[in-house]
Motif scaffolding. Sequence first.
Motif, PDB file in Angstrom:
ATOM      1  N   ALA A   1      53.601  35.636  75.877  1.00 47.85           N
ATOM      2  CA  ALA A   1      54.888  35.656  76.590  1.00 47.85           C
ATOM      3  C   ALA A   1      54.672  36.157  78.015  1.00 47.85           C
ATOM      4  CB  ALA A   1      55.902  36.535  75.855  1.00 47.85           C
TER       5      ALA A   1
ATOM      6  N   ASP B   1      60.993  38.678  72.824  1.00 47.21           N
ATOM      7  CA  ASP B   1      60.134  37.747  72.084  1.00 47.21           C
ATOM      8  C   ASP B   1      60.085  38.056  70.595  1.00 47.21           C
ATOM      9  OD1 ASP B   1      58.709  40.123  72.453  1.00 47.21           O
ATOM     10  OD2 ASP B   1      56.782  39.090  72.300  1.00 47.21           O
TER      11      ASP B   1
ATOM     12  N   ALA C   1      56.081  31.879  71.739  1.00 43.98           N
ATOM     13  CA  ALA C   1      56.444  32.828  72.799  1.00 43.98           C
ATOM     14  C   ALA C   1      56.338  32.180  74.176  1.00 43.98           C
ATOM     15  CB  ALA C   1      55.543  34.067  72.714  1.00 43.98           C
TER      16      ALA C   1
END
Lengths: 212, 212
Positions: A143, A78, A119
């Motif tokens: 994420a 990420d 993300a």
Amino acid sequence: MENIEYVLPGEIEKRSFAIIGEELKERGIVLPPEQEPVTKRVIHTSADFDYAKTMTYSPHAVQIAKELIAGGADIVTDTNMALAGINKKRLGEFGGTVHCFMADEDVAREAKARQVTRATVSMEHAANIDKPVIFAVGNAPTALISLYELMQKSDWRPAFIIGVPVGFVNVEAAKELILKTDVPHIVNRGRKGGSNVAAAIVNALLYQIRPV
Amino acid sequence: MENIEYVLPGEIEKRSFAIIGEELKERGIVLPPEQEPVTKRVIHTSADFDYAKTMTYSPHAVQIAKELIAGGADIVTDTNMALAGINKKRLGEFGGTVHCFMADEDVAREAKARQVTRATVSMEHAANIDKPVIFAVGNAPTALISLYELMQKSDWRPAFIIGVPVGFVNVEAAKELILKTDVPHIVNRGRKGGSNVAAAIVNALLYQIRPV
């Protein structure tokens, strides 16, 4: 120059790891042999011995991750800093590639429209990669939350999660979500982590596998 | 999901900085106003409040660095991770560029021949850049030692040094060398630092300057 010790370039890392080993001993910390090279490299990249207490591994996590990499798994991260830090040449020798979708224009557009983070969208895109993927999250708790939600909604499972985002908003809770799943993982409990930590974990795994 | 708080993407950083501010207060730490945004961003990138005690600024360091950047200074760093993390678009608006010579083939060749680190050679190459340069060292203490030696040997001076290498061999001593010089600097005393910290410091400076 006073206090500066001349160490051959090739010896600096070896010496550093020896110092980390001695200081873990002084603190009475014994790391499980499988986890030791990974946790030590995280301490090496942060100079922070707290990681010896918070790094959390699912059963046989290191062995599983090494087998995935040796089998050609890709890595999705990420942050572009982790992408820069991961030894891509070494990973490529096993057939793997590192992806980071964070700077993609379509990711930015979709995130803005849905009022979610880039993300979140990046992870959804990555879930479509049609081969085993290790997710290495070093920055955004969203994420990890995105991966968790994808697993709740479907049978999809990532092959492995390295969950080491850093920060103050939802970071600890997002890590706890991943710890509850049945996906093999390496997670650093608490607030600490970062793209440098994510890259260090991946590289520690890579450096333990010999290319065939 | 329990414990997960929905925060608008644009609000996450603001909320994080508010938490950092509150917790500094709880610890009884008052940062000088000029240094506050920089030290807070370092804590933001590491979740490590130790930095509030070890970040060391020469007089008016933040003001000097901001003026350099606003005037178009370049940045030289010793890691590709810091290069990835620095907001290059924003720096470019002022006329500056980020350089990292660590992966250059001629640097590797010369380092091998002389049995010094690539960081040493990189800094020597960077000293030839013919405009004001901010050196942002996030990894190699030998980069700081190289800068110090160049200053000992000649009248050459870098415009500014951000000295935040991380590690166990010569890291503390190398930082102390820079603290002794008359070059404006931001240094994190002790073993801690890293490419993420170097990038955070540069970005904290950048985000305080309005493009004209």
